[in-house]
Design a protein around this motif. Structure first.
Motif, PDB file in Angstrom:
ATOM      1  N   GLU A   1      75.246  14.767  57.387  1.00 54.24           N
ATOM      2  CA  GLU A   1      76.167  13.799  56.799  1.00 54.24           C
ATOM      3  C   GLU A   1      77.309  14.514  56.083  1.00 54.24           C
ATOM      4  OE1 GLU A   1      74.170  11.450  53.847  1.00 54.24           O
ATOM      5  OE2 GLU A   1      74.142  13.085  52.404  1.00 54.24           O
ATOM      6  N   HIS A   2      78.343  13.733  55.789  1.00 50.48           N
ATOM      7  CA  HIS A   2      79.436  14.175  54.947  1.00 50.48           C
ATOM      8  C   HIS A   2      79.406  13.304  53.697  1.00 50.48           C
ATOM      9  CE1 HIS A   2      81.183  16.595  58.120  1.00 50.48           C
ATOM     10  NE2 HIS A   2      81.110  15.562  58.940  1.00 50.48           N
ATOM     11  N   GLY A   3      79.813  13.862  52.576  1.00 48.55           N
ATOM     12  CA  GLY A   3      79.806  13.053  51.363  1.00 48.55           C
ATOM     13  C   GLY A   3      80.558  13.729  50.242  1.00 48.55           C
ATOM     14  N   ARG A   4      80.424  13.145  49.058  1.00 51.13           N
ATOM     15  CA  ARG A   4      81.060  13.688  47.869  1.00 51.13           C
ATOM     16  C   ARG A   4      79.991  13.904  46.808  1.00 51.13           C
ATOM     17  NH1 ARG A   4      86.459  10.649  46.310  1.00 51.13           N
ATOM     18  NH2 ARG A   4      86.875  12.624  45.311  1.00 51.13           N
ATOM     19  N   GLY A   5      80.131  14.988  46.071  1.00 45.69           N
ATOM     20  CA  GLY A   5      79.164  15.337  45.044  1.00 45.69           C
ATOM     21  C   GLY A   5      79.323  14.499  43.786  1.00 45.69           C
ATOM     22  N   LYS A   6      78.543  14.845  42.769  1.00 38.52           N
ATOM     23  CA  LYS A   6      78.614  14.156  41.489  1.00 38.52           C
ATOM     24  C   LYS A   6      79.932  14.481  40.800  1.00 38.52           C
ATOM     25  CE  LYS A   6      75.115  13.942  38.827  1.00 38.52           C
ATOM     26  NZ  LYS A   6      73.982  14.232  37.942  1.00 38.52           N
ATOM     27  N   LYS A   7      80.385  13.577  39.948  1.00 39.72           N
ATOM     28  CA  LYS A   7      81.645  13.783  39.241  1.00 39.72           C
ATOM     29  C   LYS A   7      81.478  14.839  38.151  1.00 39.72           C
ATOM     30  CE  LYS A   7      84.866  10.766  38.458  1.00 39.72           C
ATOM     31  NZ  LYS A   7      85.683   9.655  37.990  1.00 39.72           N
ATOM     32  N   ILE A   8      82.438  15.742  38.125  1.00 41.80           N
ATOM     33  CA  ILE A   8      82.501  16.758  37.082  1.00 41.80           C
ATOM     34  C   ILE A   8      83.649  16.374  36.162  1.00 41.80           C
ATOM     35  CG2 ILE A   8      82.948  19.185  36.594  1.00 41.80           C
ATOM     36  CD1 ILE A   8      81.825  19.796  39.363  1.00 41.80           C
ATOM     37  N   ARG A   9      83.381  16.297  34.860  1.00 41.77           N
ATOM     38  CA  ARG A   9      84.417  15.937  33.887  1.00 41.77           C
ATOM     39  C   ARG A   9      85.017  17.200  33.304  1.00 41.77           C
ATOM     40  NH1 ARG A   9      82.644  12.995  29.364  1.00 41.77           N
ATOM     41  NH2 ARG A   9      84.844  12.548  29.028  1.00 41.77           N
TER      42      ARG A   9
END
Length: 103
Positions: A65-73
């Motif tokens: 799959e392709h995706g996006r990781g967790k948000k980094i602030r």
């Protein structure tokens, strides 16, 4: 048996049937890709180290799959200067399942 590969400017230790998150690759979901940048292959007591890559070695992986990781602030703040800035970032990734290590 395991191998050390280079992908997206990073080195990863992989073995067969392992799931691996790497930087986004231009490949379709379900497609099998061949990674030629193999830096080291270890099979028990037998090992091959490349200079910089092992000749004739490759790793076959399937794109899960392709995706996006967790948000980094990202927070920047300077005390007493009335400066405060917040920003976020989500990195794109490709999830690979390692099928075979060819040495």
């Amino acid at each position: 048996m395991y191998a050390v590969i280079k992908s997206g400017g990073k080195q990863h230790r992989v073995s067969v049937d392992e799931l691996l998150k790497v930087e986004l690759l231009k490949a379709e979901k379900g497609e099998t890709i061949k990674i030629e940048d193999v830096l080291m292959v270890v099979d028990g007591d037998d090992y091959k180290i490349g200079q910089p890559v092992v000749e004739g070695a490759s790793v076959e992986a399937e794109v899960v799959e392709h995706g996006r990781g967790k948000k980094i602030r990202i927070v920047k703040h300077k005390r007493r200067k009335h400066y405060h800035k917040e920003q976020g970032h989500r990195q794109w990734y490709t999830l690979l399942k390692i099928k075979a290590i060819n040495a």
